[in-house]
Design a protein around this motif. Sequence first.
Motif, PDB file in Angstrom:
ATOM      1  N   TRP A  22       5.696   3.183  -2.378  1.00  0.00           N
ATOM      2  CA  TRP A  22       5.828   2.638  -1.025  1.00  0.00           C
ATOM      3  C   TRP A  22       4.709   3.048  -0.083  1.00  0.00           C
ATOM      4  O   TRP A  22       4.668   2.630   1.062  1.00  0.00           O
ATOM      5  N   SER A  23       3.770   3.859  -0.525  1.00  0.00           N
ATOM      6  CA  SER A  23       2.779   4.436   0.390  1.00  0.00           C
ATOM      7  C   SER A  23       1.527   3.564   0.495  1.00  0.00           C
ATOM      8  O   SER A  23       0.801   3.381  -0.489  1.00  0.00           O
ATOM      9  N   THR A  24       1.244   3.066   1.694  1.00  0.00           N
ATOM     10  CA  THR A  24       0.026   2.288   1.914  1.00  0.00           C
ATOM     11  C   THR A  24      -1.212   3.181   1.849  1.00  0.00           C
ATOM     12  O   THR A  24      -2.301   2.709   1.515  1.00  0.00           O
ATOM     13  N   PHE A  25      -1.069   4.458   2.171  1.00  0.00           N
ATOM     14  CA  PHE A  25      -2.142   5.448   2.025  1.00  0.00           C
ATOM     15  C   PHE A  25      -2.643   5.427   0.583  1.00  0.00           C
ATOM     16  O   PHE A  25      -3.847   5.336   0.309  1.00  0.00           O
ATOM     17  N   GLY A  26      -1.709   5.508  -0.361  1.00  0.00           N
ATOM     18  CA  GLY A  26      -2.077   5.480  -1.778  1.00  0.00           C
ATOM     19  C   GLY A  26      -2.622   4.141  -2.211  1.00  0.00           C
ATOM     20  O   GLY A  26      -3.558   4.073  -3.014  1.00  0.00           O
ATOM     21  N   TYR A  27      -2.047   3.037  -1.688  1.00  0.00           N
ATOM     22  CA  TYR A  27      -2.553   1.708  -2.040  1.00  0.00           C
ATOM     23  C   TYR A  27      -4.036   1.568  -1.700  1.00  0.00           C
ATOM     24  O   TYR A  27      -4.815   1.023  -2.470  1.00  0.00           O
TER      25      TYR A  27
END
Length: 569
Positions: free
Chosen positions: A486-491
């Motif tokens: 769910w993390s956009t940081f990781g995306y």
Amino acid sequence: MDLKERIRRSPPQGEREAILASPSSPRPRGGRKGRAVVLSLSAAALLVCAVAMLLLAGGSAARRGQFLDADPTGLSRGGGGGDLHLTRSRDENGASESSEVVNDRLFGGLLSTGFDEQSCLSRYQSVLYRKESSHFPSAYLLERLREHEALQKKCGPHTELYKKAIEQLKSGQDVKVMDCNYLVWVAYSGLGNKILTIASAFLYAMLTKRVLLVDDDKGTSDLFCEPFPETSWLLPSKFPIKQFKNFSIGSPDSYGNVLKNKAIHSNPAFLYLHLAHDYGDYDKLFFCEDNQQYLQTIPWLILKSDNYFVPSLFLIPAYQKELIRLFPQRDTVFHHLGRYLFHPSNVVWGMITRYHDSYLAKADERLGIQIRVFDTEPGPFQHVLDQVLACTLKENLLPEVNTQQPIVSTRNPRSKVVLITSLNSGYYEKIRSMYWEHPTTNGEIVSFYQPSHEEHQKSNKKMHNMKAWAEIYLLSLSDTMVTSAWSTFGYVAQGLSGLKPWLLFKPENHTTPDPPCRQVLSMEPCFHAPPFYDCKSKRGADTGRLVPHVRHCEDMSWGLKIVDQILVD
């Protein structure tokens, strides 16, 4: 002198040529006598070179051919190709440095020339920190990027065409599509979401031949360099629609409300597109082809979103052929657009390079671990720590520790550096202690680093966002990566890197998931809130089953992501 330092200090090509051509440049003096001395020295130098060549003659042809002619700065640019070559040269003490060749500082033609290099050091220095991508942009994408740059320059802020468009917007009267049409991106949500939505907005602007302007209210210019040459993508502060930053799902000017209230008229000056997570059924009709045809007639579109909505653009028939030409390898959309658009500002680049050179540069391998916990209680949580260790050990990303012996001796042990990014420092401290207190079973030397631990997300704080951007970028320099569901940081990190990371599943009921993680099918981000509507049949549908290359996400069963291969259910 350090190789990277030589590159940082070397002047741009134009400056070097000017220096060499300058009348004040040092030249041999003394008439014939001076020339005789120079000739004597040249002859001596030739003799030394001849001896050296004889000594090296036994080397393999491959080794003899691996070096390029060096220029005085250690940099050589090919004729118009934009390639950066680091060549065999000598340091300040006269010692010969190893030869390195770094090809294609423009990422395969993705980036444009024509920038002041000092205004954005990361644009051309990033090649020194990244491995060469195995994903190459299509020739058609490069062509369309150059065309879009020309459009941005022609119609961007402070041009006559922009001033004309603003006057028409101020008039409030019905207007027809003009020479220049615009998409205004409104700053909203956290940094990862902002980056993903700017990329989505840019792709939509390319598809619809609109000029992209971004709201700088939340410090966009503090984080990123300008992506387009000889113009700005920043929306001028005197933009006449003052209330646009406060637009929301209830705004009467939103396209969804205009449709819902049947208030459509022929040529409004602008419309607001609400594509955030809370958008309604009428807002979602944006993704239907009939509605796209109408939106083409609107000169100004104002967009607010916290979603990476690219997957649903692939479901609009009018854009499918163009998108496939742009991205023959379907799952490289954000990889290419992210590398094209998002170059850290000089301040952020300084943070990135200082940290990288101090802690990460010398290791044999770099592992990035991004831990994001969506929980209202403060961490760290034991079940999350157990999950991270279970994943990294099971997938052989980290070596096991030997709890029986105090020392494990090996010859020439490999070194691995682990970069941990998390709002909480507890996971880093516990994993680091584990590898400090016990040797690894294979003798590998493992070091752990965490740049910051802000405890809470502070999306409106300038320095918080700068640190977050620096950490996303550092994470993207990893050789292998673990990210959180769910993390956009990781995306963003995985997209910039071009890696398919191991994804930590979202824990439920404070229990470690089993399995703890899996490697994702594509590097593309997940669209968290897609519409479930078939525009052709005008009824609900599973949009993850309409075309082979748009499927559901590994970490969010209702989300959509782009994949490159046909998946077997």
